[in-house]
Design a protein around this motif. Structure first.
Motif, PDB file in Angstrom:
ATOM      1  N   LYS A  24       3.187  -8.269 -10.929  1.00  0.00           N
ATOM      2  CA  LYS A  24       3.808  -9.340 -10.141  1.00  0.00           C
ATOM      3  C   LYS A  24       3.264  -9.381  -8.718  1.00  0.00           C
ATOM      4  O   LYS A  24       3.258 -10.430  -8.087  1.00  0.00           O
ATOM      5  N   GLY A  25       2.772  -8.244  -8.216  1.00  0.00           N
ATOM      6  CA  GLY A  25       2.305  -8.171  -6.848  1.00  0.00           C
ATOM      7  C   GLY A  25       0.825  -8.409  -6.660  1.00  0.00           C
ATOM      8  O   GLY A  25       0.310  -8.243  -5.557  1.00  0.00           O
ATOM      9  N   LEU A  26       0.124  -8.809  -7.700  1.00  0.00           N
ATOM     10  CA  LEU A  26      -1.321  -8.971  -7.589  1.00  0.00           C
ATOM     11  C   LEU A  26      -1.742 -10.026  -6.572  1.00  0.00           C
ATOM     12  O   LEU A  26      -2.852  -9.984  -6.071  1.00  0.00           O
ATOM     13  N   GLY A  27      -0.868 -10.941  -6.244  1.00  0.00           N
ATOM     14  CA  GLY A  27      -1.177 -11.936  -5.225  1.00  0.00           C
ATOM     15  C   GLY A  27      -0.677 -11.545  -3.842  1.00  0.00           C
ATOM     16  O   GLY A  27      -0.876 -12.264  -2.877  1.00  0.00           O
ATOM     17  N   ASP A  28      -0.042 -10.392  -3.749  1.00  0.00           N
ATOM     18  CA  ASP A  28       0.538  -9.913  -2.496  1.00  0.00           C
ATOM     19  C   ASP A  28      -0.481  -9.049  -1.742  1.00  0.00           C
ATOM     20  O   ASP A  28      -0.918  -8.022  -2.259  1.00  0.00           O
ATOM     21  N   PRO A  29      -0.861  -9.452  -0.541  1.00  0.00           N
ATOM     22  CA  PRO A  29      -1.855  -8.680   0.209  1.00  0.00           C
ATOM     23  C   PRO A  29      -1.455  -7.212   0.426  1.00  0.00           C
ATOM     24  O   PRO A  29      -2.305  -6.335   0.454  1.00  0.00           O
ATOM     25  N   THR A  30      -0.159  -6.953   0.546  1.00  0.00           N
ATOM     26  CA  THR A  30       0.294  -5.576   0.747  1.00  0.00           C
ATOM     27  C   THR A  30       0.016  -4.724  -0.487  1.00  0.00           C
ATOM     28  O   THR A  30      -0.427  -3.577  -0.375  1.00  0.00           O
ATOM     29  N   VAL A  31       0.277  -5.260  -1.652  1.00  0.00           N
ATOM     30  CA  VAL A  31       0.016  -4.535  -2.895  1.00  0.00           C
ATOM     31  C   VAL A  31      -1.487  -4.337  -3.073  1.00  0.00           C
ATOM     32  O   VAL A  31      -1.951  -3.246  -3.425  1.00  0.00           O
ATOM     33  N   LEU A  32      -2.251  -5.372  -2.819  1.00  0.00           N
ATOM     34  CA  LEU A  32      -3.707  -5.259  -2.936  1.00  0.00           C
ATOM     35  C   LEU A  32      -4.261  -4.231  -1.951  1.00  0.00           C
ATOM     36  O   LEU A  32      -5.110  -3.415  -2.304  1.00  0.00           O
ATOM     37  N   ALA A  33      -3.748  -4.240  -0.734  1.00  0.00           N
ATOM     38  CA  ALA A  33      -4.201  -3.266   0.263  1.00  0.00           C
ATOM     39  C   ALA A  33      -3.825  -1.848  -0.152  1.00  0.00           C
ATOM     40  O   ALA A  33      -4.596  -0.905   0.075  1.00  0.00           O
ATOM     41  N   SER A  34      -2.663  -1.684  -0.791  1.00  0.00           N
ATOM     42  CA  SER A  34      -2.262  -0.339  -1.224  1.00  0.00           C
ATOM     43  C   SER A  34      -3.230   0.201  -2.277  1.00  0.00           C
ATOM     44  O   SER A  34      -3.540   1.389  -2.291  1.00  0.00           O
ATOM     45  N   ALA A  35      -3.721  -0.681  -3.132  1.00  0.00           N
ATOM     46  CA  ALA A  35      -4.696  -0.250  -4.141  1.00  0.00           C
ATOM     47  C   ALA A  35      -6.004   0.167  -3.474  1.00  0.00           C
ATOM     48  O   ALA A  35      -6.602   1.189  -3.827  1.00  0.00           O
ATOM     49  N   LEU A  36      -6.431  -0.597  -2.483  1.00  0.00           N
ATOM     50  CA  LEU A  36      -7.664  -0.260  -1.783  1.00  0.00           C
ATOM     51  C   LEU A  36      -7.487   0.987  -0.923  1.00  0.00           C
ATOM     52  O   LEU A  36      -8.411   1.802  -0.811  1.00  0.00           O
ATOM     53  N   ASP A  37      -6.314   1.170  -0.340  1.00  0.00           N
ATOM     54  CA  ASP A  37      -6.025   2.406   0.395  1.00  0.00           C
ATOM     55  C   ASP A  37      -6.120   3.612  -0.535  1.00  0.00           C
ATOM     56  O   ASP A  37      -6.681   4.644  -0.185  1.00  0.00           O
ATOM     57  N   PHE A  38      -5.529   3.464  -1.703  1.00  0.00           N
ATOM     58  CA  PHE A  38      -5.547   4.532  -2.699  1.00  0.00           C
ATOM     59  C   PHE A  38      -6.988   4.907  -3.034  1.00  0.00           C
ATOM     60  O   PHE A  38      -7.344   6.087  -3.057  1.00  0.00           O
ATOM     61  N   LEU A  39      -7.824   3.925  -3.279  1.00  0.00           N
ATOM     62  CA  LEU A  39      -9.223   4.190  -3.611  1.00  0.00           C
ATOM     63  C   LEU A  39      -9.968   4.807  -2.432  1.00  0.00           C
ATOM     64  O   LEU A  39     -10.765   5.728  -2.602  1.00  0.00           O
ATOM     65  N   ALA A  40      -9.688   4.316  -1.242  1.00  0.00           N
ATOM     66  CA  ALA A  40     -10.390   4.801  -0.049  1.00  0.00           C
ATOM     67  C   ALA A  40     -10.070   6.263   0.253  1.00  0.00           C
ATOM     68  O   ALA A  40     -10.877   6.956   0.869  1.00  0.00           O
ATOM     69  N   ASN A  41      -8.924   6.730  -0.195  1.00  0.00           N
ATOM     70  CA  ASN A  41      -8.510   8.095   0.104  1.00  0.00           C
ATOM     71  C   ASN A  41      -9.085   9.140  -0.839  1.00  0.00           C
ATOM     72  O   ASN A  41      -8.845  10.341  -0.652  1.00  0.00           O
ATOM     73  N   TYR A  42      -9.820   8.714  -1.843  1.00  0.00           N
ATOM     74  CA  TYR A  42     -10.441   9.666  -2.769  1.00  0.00           C
ATOM     75  C   TYR A  42     -11.791   9.081  -3.180  1.00  0.00           C
ATOM     76  O   TYR A  42     -11.864   8.173  -4.011  1.00  0.00           O
ATOM     77  N   GLU A  43     -12.837   9.587  -2.557  1.00  0.00           N
ATOM     78  CA  GLU A  43     -14.169   9.001  -2.711  1.00  0.00           C
ATOM     79  C   GLU A  43     -14.621   8.824  -4.158  1.00  0.00           C
ATOM     80  O   GLU A  43     -15.194   7.774  -4.488  1.00  0.00           O
ATOM     81  N   PRO A  44     -14.393   9.797  -5.059  1.00  0.00           N
ATOM     82  CA  PRO A  44     -14.828   9.565  -6.448  1.00  0.00           C
ATOM     83  C   PRO A  44     -14.194   8.317  -7.069  1.00  0.00           C
ATOM     84  O   PRO A  44     -14.859   7.570  -7.784  1.00  0.00           O
ATOM     85  N   ASP A  45     -12.924   8.064  -6.766  1.00  0.00           N
ATOM     86  CA  ASP A  45     -12.277   6.848  -7.275  1.00  0.00           C
ATOM     87  C   ASP A  45     -12.885   5.605  -6.644  1.00  0.00           C
ATOM     88  O   ASP A  45     -13.105   4.599  -7.317  1.00  0.00           O
ATOM     89  N   LEU A  46     -13.150   5.676  -5.355  1.00  0.00           N
ATOM     90  CA  LEU A  46     -13.763   4.548  -4.652  1.00  0.00           C
ATOM     91  C   LEU A  46     -15.120   4.213  -5.245  1.00  0.00           C
ATOM     92  O   LEU A  46     -15.423   3.043  -5.511  1.00  0.00           O
ATOM     93  N   LEU A  47     -15.921   5.229  -5.490  1.00  0.00           N
ATOM     94  CA  LEU A  47     -17.254   5.004  -6.054  1.00  0.00           C
ATOM     95  C   LEU A  47     -17.186   4.424  -7.464  1.00  0.00           C
ATOM     96  O   LEU A  47     -17.930   3.508  -7.800  1.00  0.00           O
ATOM     97  N   ARG A  48     -16.278   4.943  -8.285  1.00  0.00           N
ATOM     98  CA  ARG A  48     -16.138   4.420  -9.653  1.00  0.00           C
ATOM     99  C   ARG A  48     -15.658   2.979  -9.649  1.00  0.00           C
ATOM    100  O   ARG A  48     -16.121   2.148 -10.424  1.00  0.00           O
ATOM    101  N   ALA A  49     -14.708   2.673  -8.769  1.00  0.00           N
ATOM    102  CA  ALA A  49     -14.203   1.302  -8.698  1.00  0.00           C
ATOM    103  C   ALA A  49     -15.293   0.347  -8.221  1.00  0.00           C
ATOM    104  O   ALA A  49     -15.452  -0.740  -8.778  1.00  0.00           O
ATOM    105  N   ALA A  50     -16.035   0.756  -7.219  1.00  0.00           N
ATOM    106  CA  ALA A  50     -17.117  -0.093  -6.714  1.00  0.00           C
ATOM    107  C   ALA A  50     -18.142  -0.358  -7.808  1.00  0.00           C
ATOM    108  O   ALA A  50     -18.587  -1.500  -7.988  1.00  0.00           O
TER     109      ALA A  50
END
Length: 69
Positions: A24-50
Motif C-alpha cells: 500500500k505504501g509503494l507510492g509513499d516517498p517515506t516508504v520508498l526512502a526507507s527501502a533505499l535507506d535499508f539498502l544503503a546501510n548494507y553494501e552487499p544489498d545495495l550492490l545486488r539491488a543495483a
C-alpha cells in the motif's frame, strides 16, 4: 529487495511494516526512502539491488536523497 526471503524479513522487521502495508505504501516517498535507506546501510544489498535494477549504486543513493529532500 524482496526476492531474498532473509533480506525481506530483515527489512520488514526493521521498519515494522508488513507485506500489505508495504504494498500500500509503494507510492509513499517515506516508504520508498526507507527501502533505499535499508539498502544503503548494507553494501552487499545495495550492490545486488543495483544490479537487479540495472542501475548503479550511486543512482540508488541519489534517488534516496531526492525522495527525502
Amino acid at each position: 529487495m524482496l526476492e531474498d526471503d532473509e533480506r525481506a524479513d530483515r527489512y520488514l522487521e526493521l521498519t515494522g511494516l508488513d507485506p500489505d502495508s508495504l504494498r500500500k505504501g509503494l507510492g509513499d516517498p517515506t516508504v520508498l526512502a526507507s527501502a533505499l535507506d535499508f539498502l544503503a546501510n548494507y553494501e552487499p544489498d545495495l550492490l545486488r539491488a543495483a544490479e537487479a535494477l540495472a542501475v548503479t549504486p550511486v543512482e540508488l543513493i541519489a534517488a534516496r536523497k531526492e525522495l527525502t529532500g
